[in-house]
Design an enzyme around this catalytic site. Structure first.
Site, PDB file in Angstrom:
ATOM      1  N   CYS A 238       0.853  -1.184   0.000  1.00  0.00           N
ATOM      2  CA  CYS A 238       0.000   0.000   0.000  1.00  0.00           C
ATOM      3  C   CYS A 238       0.886   1.229   0.000  1.00  0.00           C
ATOM      4  CB  CYS A 238      -0.907   0.030   1.234  1.00  0.00           C
ATOM      5  SG  CYS A 238      -2.079  -1.345   1.320  1.00  0.00           S
TER       6      CYS A 238
ATOM      7  N   GLY B  21      -0.130   0.081  -5.024  1.00  0.00           N
ATOM      8  CA  GLY B  21      -1.457  -0.494  -4.865  1.00  0.00           C
ATOM      9  C   GLY B  21      -2.415   0.049  -5.894  1.00  0.00           C
TER      10      GLY B  21
ATOM     11  N   ASN C  22      -0.036   1.214   5.939  1.00  0.00           N
ATOM     12  CA  ASN C  22       0.726   0.336   5.046  1.00  0.00           C
ATOM     13  C   ASN C  22       1.444  -0.674   5.916  1.00  0.00           C
ATOM     14  OD1 ASN C  22       2.355  -0.864   3.064  1.00  0.00           O
ATOM     15  ND2 ASN C  22       3.937   0.691   3.296  1.00  0.00           N
ATOM     16  N   GLY C  23       1.184  -1.949   5.680  1.00  0.00           N
ATOM     17  CA  GLY C  23       1.841  -2.974   6.464  1.00  0.00           C
ATOM     18  C   GLY C  23       0.900  -4.107   6.789  1.00  0.00           C
TER      19      GLY C  23
ATOM     20  N   TYR D  58      12.521  -4.506  -5.580  1.00  0.00           N
ATOM     21  CA  TYR D  58      11.387  -4.503  -6.510  1.00  0.00           C
ATOM     22  C   TYR D  58      10.356  -3.410  -6.274  1.00  0.00           C
ATOM     23  CZ  TYR D  58       7.085  -6.141  -8.807  1.00  0.00           C
ATOM     24  OH  TYR D  58       5.949  -6.217  -9.548  1.00  0.00           O
TER      25      TYR D  58
END
Length: 475
Positions: A20, A51, A125-126, A265
């Protein structure tokens, strides 16, 4: 564990699923201005790679919080009229790929809720590793859940500690929750950022002409013309209000564990995370890969785009010329939908195309960032052979991926990870390459010029710095 290879061939996209992206801004603007919402819109555009499932923006004008969110890309969810309907001087935004909780608009963020002290908007986020335990505990206290996300667990914890001021309530939450998280929280009059105690998920601070911004990546700051101030420290709470910015170091961890796959990435190459430029890191990985894997070949090509920087590094160190042997269709995103078996078979060819004039008759070194299930690599190798490549040697700028992630990246199940169920020789045969080489763990850390203890590399090693508990509600 046995895994049918035919299932791997017919599976959907074999790349890692994104996490995210979060963005927040506090502006010294009149409450009627839409600049905060507009800058958040642009910031989310810059974070779209993190996302593509849903997007949302919440804005405060000092008295109340308004929200607009929906399923799809930022450009699908927001039109000019939506931004015009979000006046206010504080804003937070979110782009989502679900890791905990299903794909539905009710799970889209920001989450906005009322509690004892007013209104709160929350983005995350996580992934919390003790979500199920916390939900059960909160439910026994009378909490009611409207979504299936772990973000709502944090919201309920905040409400439970609402007798305290926001900073103290968050400090208590940080003791309760386990796993990886970068949070941006907004009340009617302040913006707050929180990072997990090991710094697994990224979060940085920017300055835009005296206004403060919080974002997942520095590239989002660049997009709105802000300057990177610094990263939020692991275990730190950042509070921004009309008085300025202040810091509270709530939790001290004996080690840091930044997600190493951000550098390999996920993050944009133009971002700088925790002092390391992502593009430079990928170039160094490619150079180290060339030192470890000396191959007699004619050219080096990349699997675009995430393999490009590593391929350039490989070319520079090996002395082999870099060529664009694979071209990417840039109108197809990472979450391209493949609704039928025929479309699944066509998927890679719709995204990538080999250039026969470049690869025909050549011994090709093909550089990619990772191999997950192997299906995409297999199709690309065959594509190069069909274009006339004499040899295809695949080199990978990360070690074999053998373990699932529980910290905010939706990887395949462990039994679906090809390196978990096959040897290197078997993978080479499966993808049809003439040779297959991965960077070593030691080489990877050496390329990033930092101590191995500063990173979470659990997807390669199986060593989870923040532990593993029951992590999933509904996926």
């Amino acid at each position: 564990m046995f895994f049918d290879q035919s299932e791997m061939v017919s599976g959907t996209d074999s790349k890692w699923k994104d996490e995210c992206g979060v963005f927040g801004i506090f502006m010294n603007k009149p409450p009627a201005s839409t600049d905060a919402a507009r800058n958040t819109f642009y910031g989310l555009y810059a974070l779209q790679h993190r996302g593509q499932e849903s997007a949302g923006i919440a804005v405060s004008d000092g008295d109340s919080i308004k929200l607009h969110k929906g399923m799809g890309l930022v450009s699908d969810v927001f039109k000019t009229r939506h931004i015009d309907e979000l006046p206010g001087h504080i804003a937070i935004g979110h782009v989502r790929y679900s890791t905990t909780g299903g794909s539905a608009v009710v799970n889209a963020q920001p989450l906005v809720f009322h509690y004892l002290n007013g209104m709160v908007a929350l983005t995350h986020n996580g992934n919390l590793t003790n979500t199920l335990e916390l939900r059960k505990r909160l439910a026994t206290y009378g909490s009611v859940f409207q979504t299936t996300t772990d973000t709502e667990v944090i919201a309920n914890l905040l409400a439970r500690y609402s007798q305290d001021k926001m900073e103290d309530a968050l400090a208590k939450c940080m003791i309760d929750i386990k796993g990886a998280f970068a949070l941006i929280i907004m009340t009617e009059d302040r913006l707050v950022g929180v990072r997990d105690q090991m710094g697994i998920r990224p979060l940085c601070i920017g300055n835009l002409n005296g206004d403060f911004i919080l974002a997942s990546e520095s590239a989002a700051l660049d997009t709105v013309g802000a300057k990177l101030v610094r990263d939020v420290k692991p275990g730190e709470i950042i509070v921004i209000d009309k008085e300025g910015m202040r810091s509270l170091q709530v939790v001290h961890s004996p080690r840091q564990a930044h997600c190493i796959f951000e550098y390999i990435y996920f993050a944009r190459p133009d971002s700088t995370l925790d002092g390391i430029n992502v593009n430079r890191a990928r170039r160094e990985l490619g150079k180290q890969l060339a030192r470890e894997c000396k191959i007699e070949a004619d050219i080096v090509i990349a699997v675009p785009d995430s393999g490009t920087a590593a391929a350039l590094g490989y070319s520079e160190t090996s002395g082999l010329p870099f060529e664009e042997g694979l071209m990417k269709n840039r109108y197809i995103g990472r979450t391209f939908i493949q609704p039928t078996q025929q479309m699944r078979e066509l998927g890679v060819r719709l995204k990538l195309n080999a250039v026969p004039e470049v690869v025909a008759g050549k011994r090709v070194v093909m550089v990619d960032d990772s191999i997950v299930r192997g299906t995409t690599s297999k199709k690309i190798v065959q594509m190069l052979r069909n274009a006339g490549a004499a040899e295809v040697h695949m080199v990978v700028a990360s070690p074999p991926t053998k373990f699932s992630c529980y910290y905010g990246i939706d990887t395949s199940r462990q039994e679906e990870l090809i390196a978990n169920i096959m040897s290197n020789e078997q993978i080479k045969e499966f993808i049809g390459a003439d040779s297959l080489h991965y960077i070593s763990m030691e080489g990877m850390f050496a390329a990033l010029k930092n101590d191995a203890d500063n990173y979470c590399a659990a997807c390669f090693s199986g060593k989870y710095p923040a532990g593993i508990e029951a992590t999933r509600i509904n996926n």
